[in-house]
Design an enzyme around this catalytic site. Structure first.
Site, PDB file in Angstrom:
ATOM      1  N   ARG A  69      23.190  32.798  46.824  1.00 44.48           N
ATOM      2  CA  ARG A  69      24.671  33.044  45.515  1.00 44.48           C
ATOM      3  C   ARG A  69      25.453  33.252  46.935  1.00 44.48           C
ATOM      4  O   ARG A  69      26.577  32.830  47.549  1.00 44.48           O
ATOM      5  CB  ARG A  69      25.020  32.804  45.137  1.00 44.48           C
ATOM      6  CG  ARG A  69      24.151  31.777  43.841  1.00 44.48           C
ATOM      7  CD  ARG A  69      25.076  31.084  42.623  1.00 44.48           C
ATOM      8  NE  ARG A  69      24.641  33.187  41.768  1.00 44.48           N
ATOM      9  CZ  ARG A  69      23.952  33.347  41.441  1.00 44.48           C
ATOM     10  NH1 ARG A  69      22.913  32.182  40.790  1.00 44.48           N
ATOM     11  NH2 ARG A  69      23.894  34.900  40.262  1.00 44.48           N
ATOM     12  N   ARG A 113      27.259  34.803  57.071  1.00 41.13           N
ATOM     13  CA  ARG A 113      28.225  34.412  58.271  1.00 41.13           C
ATOM     14  C   ARG A 113      27.129  34.311  58.828  1.00 41.13           C
ATOM     15  O   ARG A 113      26.259  35.239  60.099  1.00 41.13           O
ATOM     16  CB  ARG A 113      29.045  35.834  58.164  1.00 41.13           C
ATOM     17  CG  ARG A 113      30.235  36.000  57.347  1.00 41.13           C
ATOM     18  CD  ARG A 113      31.206  36.749  57.672  1.00 41.13           C
ATOM     19  NE  ARG A 113      32.145  37.330  56.239  1.00 41.13           N
ATOM     20  CZ  ARG A 113      33.317  37.885  56.293  1.00 41.13           C
ATOM     21  NH1 ARG A 113      33.098  39.235  57.737  1.00 41.13           N
ATOM     22  NH2 ARG A 113      33.697  38.166  55.397  1.00 41.13           N
ATOM     23  N   ARG A 152      28.275  53.787  45.911  1.00 40.53           N
ATOM     24  CA  ARG A 152      28.943  54.381  46.932  1.00 40.53           C
ATOM     25  C   ARG A 152      29.791  55.953  47.448  1.00 40.53           C
ATOM     26  O   ARG A 152      30.142  56.682  46.618  1.00 40.53           O
ATOM     27  CB  ARG A 152      29.805  52.863  47.710  1.00 40.53           C
ATOM     28  CG  ARG A 152      30.655  52.803  46.527  1.00 40.53           C
ATOM     29  CD  ARG A 152      31.567  51.287  46.420  1.00 40.53           C
ATOM     30  NE  ARG A 152      32.396  51.224  45.748  1.00 40.53           N
ATOM     31  CZ  ARG A 152      33.434  49.912  45.467  1.00 40.53           C
ATOM     32  NH1 ARG A 152      33.776  49.217  46.843  1.00 40.53           N
ATOM     33  NH2 ARG A 152      34.464  50.488  44.492  1.00 40.53           N
ATOM     34  N   TYR A 211      38.370  39.642  36.094  1.00 45.02           N
ATOM     35  CA  TYR A 211      38.515  40.619  36.982  1.00 45.02           C
ATOM     36  C   TYR A 211      39.763  40.301  37.834  1.00 45.02           C
ATOM     37  O   TYR A 211      39.933  39.228  38.497  1.00 45.02           O
ATOM     38  CB  TYR A 211      37.130  41.601  38.478  1.00 45.02           C
ATOM     39  CG  TYR A 211      37.787  42.119  39.328  1.00 45.02           C
ATOM     40  CD1 TYR A 211      37.653  43.597  39.356  1.00 45.02           C
ATOM     41  CD2 TYR A 211      37.655  41.071  40.273  1.00 45.02           C
ATOM     42  CE1 TYR A 211      38.234  43.965  40.372  1.00 45.02           C
ATOM     43  CE2 TYR A 211      38.185  42.479  41.435  1.00 45.02           C
ATOM     44  CZ  TYR A 211      37.939  43.474  41.551  1.00 45.02           C
ATOM     45  OH  TYR A 211      38.215  43.827  42.363  1.00 45.02           O
ATOM     46  N   ARG A 239      32.342  47.169  32.144  1.00 48.93           N
ATOM     47  CA  ARG A 239      31.590  48.540  32.592  1.00 48.93           C
ATOM     48  C   ARG A 239      32.723  49.046  32.985  1.00 48.93           C
ATOM     49  O   ARG A 239      33.928  48.850  33.529  1.00 48.93           O
ATOM     50  CB  ARG A 239      31.353  48.384  34.279  1.00 48.93           C
ATOM     51  CG  ARG A 239      29.523  47.085  33.800  1.00 48.93           C
ATOM     52  CD  ARG A 239      28.175  47.846  32.671  1.00 48.93           C
ATOM     53  NE  ARG A 239      27.569  48.771  34.432  1.00 48.93           N
ATOM     54  CZ  ARG A 239      26.774  49.444  34.076  1.00 48.93           C
ATOM     55  NH1 ARG A 239      26.653  49.461  32.567  1.00 48.93           N
ATOM     56  NH2 ARG A 239      26.063  50.505  34.816  1.00 48.93           N
ATOM     57  N   ASP A 281      42.026  40.797  42.142  1.00 53.86           N
ATOM     58  CA  ASP A 281      42.246  41.387  43.252  1.00 53.86           C
ATOM     59  C   ASP A 281      43.748  41.745  42.798  1.00 53.86           C
ATOM     60  O   ASP A 281      44.295  40.702  41.969  1.00 53.86           O
ATOM     61  CB  ASP A 281      41.952  40.968  44.281  1.00 53.86           C
ATOM     62  CG  ASP A 281      40.771  41.134  44.144  1.00 53.86           C
ATOM     63  OD1 ASP A 281      40.110  42.448  44.517  1.00 53.86           O
ATOM     64  OD2 ASP A 281      40.154  40.277  45.361  1.00 53.86           O
ATOM     65  N   GLU A 298      30.846  56.958  43.842  1.00 51.24           N
ATOM     66  CA  GLU A 298      31.652  56.604  42.856  1.00 51.24           C
ATOM     67  C   GLU A 298      29.890  56.353  42.102  1.00 51.24           C
ATOM     68  O   GLU A 298      28.844  55.668  42.966  1.00 51.24           O
ATOM     69  CB  GLU A 298      31.786  54.575  43.498  1.00 51.24           C
ATOM     70  CG  GLU A 298      32.183  54.341  42.058  1.00 51.24           C
ATOM     71  CD  GLU A 298      33.026  52.779  43.231  1.00 51.24           C
ATOM     72  OE1 GLU A 298      33.398  53.034  43.438  1.00 51.24           O
ATOM     73  OE2 GLU A 298      32.283  51.485  41.898  1.00 51.24           O
TER      74      GLU A 298
HETATM   75  C1  LIG Z   1      36.723  49.719  41.036  1.00 48.24           C
HETATM   76  C2  LIG Z   1      37.734  48.799  41.809  1.00 48.24           C
HETATM   77  C3  LIG Z   1      37.825  48.609  42.998  1.00 48.24           C
HETATM   78  C4  LIG Z   1      39.252  48.126  43.319  1.00 48.24           C
HETATM   79  N1  LIG Z   1      39.185  47.532  44.170  1.00 48.24           N
HETATM   80  C5  LIG Z   1      40.069  46.509  45.040  1.00 48.24           C
HETATM   81  C6  LIG Z   1      40.878  46.303  46.199  1.00 48.24           C
HETATM   82  O1  LIG Z   1      40.440  46.690  47.207  1.00 48.24           O
HETATM   83  N2  LIG Z   1      41.636  45.692  46.572  1.00 48.24           N
HETATM   84  C7  LIG Z   1      42.320  45.250  45.248  1.00 48.24           C
HETATM   85  O2  LIG Z   1      43.439  44.014  46.053  1.00 48.24           O
HETATM   86  N3  LIG Z   1      42.009  45.085  44.037  1.00 48.24           N
HETATM   87  C8  LIG Z   1      41.125  46.161  43.879  1.00 48.24           C
HETATM   88  N4  LIG Z   1      40.964  46.398  42.138  1.00 48.24           N
HETATM   89  C9  LIG Z   1      41.423  45.576  41.781  1.00 48.24           C
HETATM   90  C10 LIG Z   1      43.183  46.234  41.201  1.00 48.24           C
HETATM   91  O3  LIG Z   1      42.864  46.942  40.571  1.00 48.24           O
HETATM   92  C11 LIG Z   1      43.534  44.889  40.071  1.00 48.24           C
HETATM   93  O4  LIG Z   1      44.069  44.048  41.017  1.00 48.24           O
HETATM   94  C12 LIG Z   1      45.087  45.632  39.439  1.00 48.24           C
HETATM   95  O5  LIG Z   1      44.964  47.097  38.488  1.00 48.24           O
HETATM   96  C13 LIG Z   1      46.186  44.458  38.227  1.00 48.24           C
HETATM   97  O6  LIG Z   1      46.776  45.300  37.860  1.00 48.24           O
HETATM   98  P1  LIG Z   1      47.141  45.223  36.276  1.00 48.24           P
HETATM   99  O7  LIG Z   1      48.253  45.677  36.527  1.00 48.24           O
HETATM  100  O8  LIG Z   1      46.965  43.754  35.987  1.00 48.24           O
HETATM  101  O9  LIG Z   1      45.851  46.416  35.777  1.00 48.24           O
HETATM  102  P2  LIG Z   1      46.074  48.003  35.459  1.00 48.24           P
HETATM  103  O10 LIG Z   1      46.280  47.912  36.427  1.00 48.24           O
HETATM  104  O11 LIG Z   1      44.740  47.888  34.921  1.00 48.24           O
HETATM  105  O12 LIG Z   1      47.661  48.171  34.595  1.00 48.24           O
HETATM  106  C14 LIG Z   1      47.996  47.948  32.994  1.00 48.24           C
HETATM  107  C15 LIG Z   1      48.606  48.991  32.922  1.00 48.24           C
HETATM  108  O13 LIG Z   1      48.640  48.968  31.004  1.00 48.24           O
HETATM  109  C16 LIG Z   1      48.730  50.528  30.873  1.00 48.24           C
HETATM  110  N5  LIG Z   1      48.776  50.037  29.472  1.00 48.24           N
HETATM  111  C17 LIG Z   1      47.299  49.300  28.665  1.00 48.24           C
HETATM  112  N6  LIG Z   1      47.753  49.139  26.822  1.00 48.24           N
HETATM  113  C18 LIG Z   1      48.798  49.728  26.734  1.00 48.24           C
HETATM  114  C19 LIG Z   1      49.742  50.080  26.268  1.00 48.24           C
HETATM  115  N7  LIG Z   1      48.870  49.183  24.344  1.00 48.24           N
HETATM  116  N8  LIG Z   1      50.703  49.961  25.932  1.00 48.24           N
HETATM  117  C20 LIG Z   1      51.409  49.934  27.298  1.00 48.24           C
HETATM  118  N9  LIG Z   1      50.691  50.555  28.961  1.00 48.24           N
HETATM  119  C21 LIG Z   1      49.294  49.980  28.409  1.00 48.24           C
HETATM  120  C22 LIG Z   1      47.611  51.068  31.362  1.00 48.24           C
HETATM  121  O14 LIG Z   1      47.819  52.092  31.324  1.00 48.24           O
HETATM  122  C23 LIG Z   1      47.848  50.169  33.139  1.00 48.24           C
HETATM  123  O15 LIG Z   1      48.962  51.582  33.356  1.00 48.24           O
HETATM  124  C24 LIG Z   1      39.894  46.632  41.854  1.00 48.24           C
HETATM  125  C25 LIG Z   1      39.631  47.628  40.449  1.00 48.24           C
HETATM  126  C26 LIG Z   1      38.366  47.820  40.987  1.00 48.24           C
HETATM  127  C27 LIG Z   1      38.175  48.081  39.351  1.00 48.24           C
END
Ligand SMILES: Cc1cc2nc3c(=O)[nH]c(=O)nc-3n(C[C@H](O)[C@H](O)[C@H](O)COP(=O)(O)OP(=O)(O)OC[C@H]3O[C@@H](n4cnc5c(N)ncnc54)[C@H](O)[C@@H]3O)c2cc1C
Length: 362
Positions: free
Chosen positions: A157, A161, A272, A345, A241, A347, A297
């Site tokens: 899967r 490239r 990494r 998840y 995780r 991005d 990490e």
């Molecule tokens: C290791 C890792 C690497 C990544 N790398 C990339 C990348 O290279 N490129 C990319 O496009 N995306 C990447 N992502 C994805 C990216 O982190 C997410 O798309 C983004 O953070 C999602 O935003 P969000 O607002 O949904 O969530 P979050 O960023 O998690 O924001 C949610 C917010 O809600 C707050 N919150 C939680 N509970 C409450 C509550 N009860 N009351 C008030 N506030 C609350 C939290 O504190 C947080 O600030 C990565 C993710 C991971 C895990």
């Protein structure tokens, strides 16, 4: 807290995008963020001594093929044109990911052409060797399984490239914000119709939303925190995780010559190493300094209280999620979203897209 039309719980990229849309449509928005600072997992810290931008929750590269998202985000920043490449270190040698002509030719010491690659990879011996070197150990560390439990059929899967393209993402729009990720949030939330409160976790108590002891106004509430936490885990805990990071400042200009190297062997405990200065090649002064910051990490089992990073998709977690969604539907004015609210998840671009698609009744 009067004179509020909409409440946004969580000032990550999803909540901040939505807040901006509501504010620009003339609504008064109250943004409540549980952490001390806005930005969610995209938040960075700048090291005072070196000026290096540290991605506190792991490397974040903005990449998208969605024109409306690119247009929106470019109102709040300018990107530096960085194109992401990931290298893999296996048994003391370094290779370019993803799986393509560059990796296969260097790993096997051959000179295949694009036309020859598919037949070569269809040979079980070749695909198994690639799987064992680059996927088995890495996947076992990432998901906490014994290497022998990692299913070799995943190699079928993994897209191959048949080119020498080593750009990690297929998206044509990519980069790192020239003025850093945090400034995106400062600009997104800088609007006369937006009020932001940090250290303000929203909770649900007897059907009413609260922050500390205060009842929140009964207006639409867009919640991007963990959905199971909102209902006090009454059906059980949704599994994740988590990641642990080990950051180190080194007295050398350049540690690994690139931003990310994956360590694919199961025996190496981390998955990494990130070296952040490489995300800003335009900052020549910082690049030239005889100091760098690296971050190892580690992937780990999650327990309540740890930072949730990757949702674990199983039949049981899907069932739990459905139970929480059904609870949420019973609460008037509650809309779930973002990666934690949706238990998915995303991005960054998909998070923005989902916030742009919400009908806000403009
Ligand atoms: C290791 C890792 C690497 C990544 N790398 C990339 C990348 O290279 N490129 C990319 O496009 N995306 C990447 N992502 C994805 C990216 O982190 C997410 O798309 C983004 O953070 C999602 O935003 P969000 O607002 O949904 O969530 P979050 O960023 O998690 O924001 C949610 C917010 O809600 C707050 N919150 C939680 N509970 C409450 C509550 N009860 N009351 C008030 N506030 C609350 C939290 O504190 C947080 O600030 C990565 C993710 C991971 C895990």
């Amino acid at each position: 807290m009067t004179n509020v039309d909409v409440i946004i719980a969580g000032a990550g990229i999803w909540g901040s995008t939505l807040a901006r849309r509501f504010a620009e449509s003339g609504r008064k928005v109250l943004v409540l963020e549980k952490r001390r600072q806005v930005g969610g997992n995209v938040r960075c810290e700048t090291d005072a001594e070196t000026g290096i931008e540290i991605h506190s929750y792991g490397s974040h590269i903005f990449h998208t093929s969605l024109p409306e998202v690119w247009k929106f985000i470019n109102r709040f920043t300018t990107f530096n044109g960085y194109q992401h490449k990931v290298l893999a270190r296996y048994k003391g040698k370094t290779y370019f990911l993803p799986l393509g002509l560059t990796l296969v030719n260097s790993f096997f010491g051959v000179e295949l052409t694009p036309a020859e690659l598919p037949a070569f990879m269809a040979d079980e011996a070749h695909s198994s060797a690639i799987f064992d070197a680059f996927f088995r150990g890495y996947t076992s560390k990432q998901w906490g399984r014994a290497p022998e439990e990692v299913d070799p059929s995943i190699i079928k899967r993994v897209p191959v490239r048949a080119t020498y393209d080593v750009n990690y993402f297929n998206d044509y729009c990519q980069g790192i914000p020239l003025d850093g990720y945090n400034s995106i949030f400062e600009k997104l939330l800088d609007h006369s119709n937006i009020t932001v409160r940090c250290d303000a976790g929203v909770r649900l108590e007897n059907g009413a939303f609260k922050v500390d002891a205060d009842d929140l106004p009964r207006v639409p509430l867009y919640y991007s925190g963990p959905v199971d936490a909102l209902f006090d885990y009454r059906h059980g805990v949704l599994p994740w995780r988590t990641l642990k990071f080990e950051t180190e400042k080194l007295d050398i200009a350049d540690y690994q010559g690139t931003s990310v190297v994956n360590y694919t062997e199961a025996e190496v405990p981390y998955t990494r190493i990130h070296e952040f200065k490489h995300y800003h090649p335009e900052l020549k002064d910082i690049m030239a300094k005889p100091k760098t910051i690296v971050m190892r990490e580690y992937s780990a089992e999650w327990k309540l209280g740890d930072e949730p990073y990757y949702p674990i998709d199983t039949a049981q977690s899907r069932e739990l999620l459905a139970a929480y969604k059904a609870e949420a539907e019973k609460i008037p004015n509650l809309i779930l979203g973002g990666r934690l609210g949706a238990y998915k998840y995303f991005d960054m671009d998909k998070s923005i897209e989902s916030a742009l698609k919400i009908d806000i009744g403009e």
